[in-house]
Write a protein that holds these residues in place. Sequence first.
Motif, PDB file in Angstrom:
ATOM      1  N   THR A 119       2.367   5.583  27.772  1.00 23.71           N
ATOM      2  CA  THR A 119       3.278   6.676  28.088  1.00 23.71           C
ATOM      3  C   THR A 119       4.676   6.142  28.377  1.00 23.71           C
ATOM      4  O   THR A 119       4.824   5.184  29.139  1.00 23.71           O
ATOM      5  N   MET A 162      -2.842   6.747  32.901  1.00 23.08           N
ATOM      6  CA  MET A 162      -2.333   5.847  33.925  1.00 23.08           C
ATOM      7  C   MET A 162      -3.052   4.506  33.859  1.00 23.08           C
ATOM      8  O   MET A 162      -2.442   3.437  34.058  1.00 23.08           O
ATOM      9  N   VAL A 219       6.591   4.174  36.429  1.00 26.21           N
ATOM     10  CA  VAL A 219       5.415   5.011  36.163  1.00 26.21           C
ATOM     11  C   VAL A 219       4.485   5.117  37.367  1.00 26.21           C
ATOM     12  O   VAL A 219       3.656   6.024  37.422  1.00 26.21           O
ATOM     13  N   LEU A 260       0.442  11.116  33.723  1.00 23.95           N
ATOM     14  CA  LEU A 260       0.361  10.048  34.721  1.00 23.95           C
ATOM     15  C   LEU A 260      -0.069  10.530  36.097  1.00 23.95           C
ATOM     16  O   LEU A 260      -0.634   9.758  36.862  1.00 23.95           O
TER      17      LEU A 260
END
Length: 571
Positions: free
Chosen positions: A279, A82, A218, A302
């Motif tokens: 990601t 993240m 995200v 995440l």
Amino acid sequence: MGRHSESSNSDNDTENSKEDNSSGNSDPFLGDYDTYLLSNLHPPYSRDSDRGGGHASGSPSNSHKLAAPRQSRIQMKMKPYMVIAVLAPICGSSIPMGFNMGVLNMPQKFIRQWIQHCLLEQYNKVLTDNEEVILWTSVVSTFLVGAMIGALNCSSIADKIGRKKTFLLNHILCFIASTLFTVSAYVNYIEVFVIGRFLSGLCGGIASSLVPIYFSEVFPTQLKGVSGVIHVSGMSFGILLSLIAGMNVIIGSESYWPLLSVITIVGSAGALLVHPFITETPSYSFLKIHSEEKTYNALQKLRSNKNDIEVELSHLKELKAKNNSKSTDEDNWDLKRVLNTPKINILLLNVVILFGSQQLSGINGSWFYSSMIFALAGLKPMHSNLATILASTANWIMGSVSFLIARKFPRRILLLTSITGCVLGLASKSISLYFSQEHILIPYISMVSFLIFILFFCLGLGPLPYIMAVELMPEGPRSVALSLGTSVMWSCNLIVSIAFPLLNYYLGSFSLLVFMSFLICSGIYIFIFLPETFNTKQHTLENSKIKNNSIIVISSNEFEGKNEKKRKLER
């Protein structure tokens, strides 16, 4: 809608629905449900409920789902993936975008001299003063043309090859553009410089749309709405960095200005190094490439809370099942489809006006020509540069803390307050420029007026177009709306950058009145038409309408009932 949404209608919603039935007004959102996709990727809870107060939308049997987000928010830890998902786009896209917007400001005297030298050496051409001004305006505008093209095409590229690969493309282009900026000065070819500026604009346009799209997909549910603020903060830091580095005493001198782009070379190279660890977004993995395994892996990377993973995945599945039950292809949106869908156009119009108002306030015209404006106000060159840096510092700090402000106050209040403050700042600045020779303190009043303008701009007009674009638009057409909105933003930016020198030449200090008039018109539109999205659950937009500048939930039973009546009338 899903089962939970069908059973989660509050008394207030019912009362509002009854009012709407009795009024007999036509509903802009009602009609064929298939033409108005409002994707529900968010768990069914509101910000009120995760704060422990207010009205929560949910039945008693699902009350355990309402408590989860609050626990997640308190205990949430940033996982390494993240952190990379936040830092890589900021360092490789947001900061270079802001840096390239402001990099020509401080050393423009030396760059303009170099351009004239190149023309004389390569083409034996000596420019007149008017020709030199036109050429310089064209060079500045090259960046904006590239940005406009990049923003407009970002959505189609990101949907076709994915968010992660689009970042790879953008960071490579940024690296090439920054290298051309440096090389052009040593080979003495203005064409290389212009190509570098165009590619820099292309990267900036892609970044202005791609970074908010990526962050909105995200980020945890609680932060999706304000995720655009982080991009604005990174961009503001890039502008500040370009102004500081561009000072004559650092590397903005006649000999070293070509080295300014080393900063963006380092940023883009760093983003390329960590790119394998970026990601892909769960939404794209599930809805575009239809891979549940990749979606689950992305959520595991995440999210630190297992319950969040299960909730988000379950809602993605609900959305997928709902889309599969329809004959239309709900997860494929392009610009043509968005423009041809009247129900989406209601929301899209608000997004476009917000982004247009941001630039027609004159903000980037002020940044491009800030040194010239302060010089006209009577400030000495050193004081003028320091004033520009001070304003940029205030811009960055205010842009960063606007994240906290946006989570506490309604959007319409922030926007209207921002516009009012900007109008007052421009009025004060115009008056101080007009009387700049009357008193020794007048130039400093002009500087304070510019700071007031910047602070109020950062309060609302700066970050809120990104925030409200995410909150207003459903998941399906959101990327297209952000691309179109940012394209309009860059188009208005281009108009301002070309028109501002001409307005200043013919109108002098009164040129700022043009931007004041745009702000006043924007304020009137926002006051009358813009709906409030603060604390409005994203999933409530699935069956909703605008009434009294707020989004009102329509119960699923009422929605189906009205649709049934419509079908009977059609028969």
